[in-house]
Enzyme design. Sequence first.
Site, PDB file in Angstrom:
ATOM      1  CB  CYS A 153      -0.957  -0.015   1.177  1.00  0.00           C
ATOM      2  SG  CYS A 153      -0.191  -0.349   2.786  1.00  0.00           S
ATOM      3  CE1 TYR A 154       2.009   4.632   4.831  1.00  0.00           C
ATOM      4  CE2 TYR A 154       2.847   2.627   5.848  1.00  0.00           C
ATOM      5  CZ  TYR A 154       2.201   3.847   5.947  1.00  0.00           C
ATOM      6  OH  TYR A 154       1.759   4.283   7.178  1.00  0.00           O
TER       7      TYR A 154
END
Length: 342
Positions: A153-154
Amino acid sequence: MIRVGIVGASGYSGEVLVELLSSHPGVELAAVTSRSLAGKPVAEVFPRLSHRLGSLQFTESDASALAQNDGLDAVFLALPHGVAAGFARPLFEAGKTVFDLSADFRLGSPDVYKEFYGQDHPDPELLKAAAYVLPEFPLKGWQEKPLIACPGCYPTSILIPLLPLLASGTIQSKDIIASCMSGVSGAGKKANEDFSYCERTESARPYGQPKHRHLSEIEEQLASAAGSPVILQFLPHLVPMRRGIVTTISVPDNGKTAEDVLVAWKSQYANRPFVRILEDGTLPESKNVVGTNRIDIAVRHDARMQRLILTSTEDNLLKGASGQAVQLMNLKFGLEETIGLP
């Protein structure tokens, strides 16, 4: 119809996969596993989806049984790192397409995996057969690979703004700082005092600094685009919202302007349905992407500091995890990229 299974469907990413795949017009959701929920009707656990799930039940998370299921075309692994590889091996050998949402196959080097994850890689040989795929910046021939490592996600929130700029030489590969804020669902569904309502509401905090695990994935992908090593400062923060990631990246302008950035972005993303480039003076905001598979990006030029400021927002459970995995499935199996995705 593509017949698919989900392993580890009781977590947040697994639940979103159930939601997306149970309504996907090109998919039959044929198997949903969970060690803790085996034997229970899926509709009982996710009642808001009951109208889609029929009599489907959770089964035991048994890699051998899934591998021997001739009716399954693809399997999504929504499992922790270190666990997913144990399922990937028998599924791979049985000829299934595997979409892994864990970190087990995101890195090209077992040594880097051990450095950042604190344990030996569980299957270094299988690592060679995997392809790390960001849909908007894919390696040629990835669709021939049977094991797909879905980005974190990051990393997605950082790679989408930076990859075209490094690949085109618009920015240099030094002095890059990325500060990110994530909703609490990014920590997963677990009973932990640190993530309880009273601890997290009205409070934000930095964590995982200076060497968060995702840094390894980010630097490896940026180095591939730049053609040389990239060292990045990554500053994650936990903030009191359920879903969403907000990222601000600061880089030296290298004599370039915001317009130069926009040119590079448009060249890469002009026909990519899930990337929205904001040019109307607005900046990305998490509420505008939560519930969608979209990432919004924008750029500002700080002439006083001679730096470019890149910002992005995404839903950590959709574009940052399960939605992106379904997007990859669509592309891998030759379906319309946007089908089944919000």
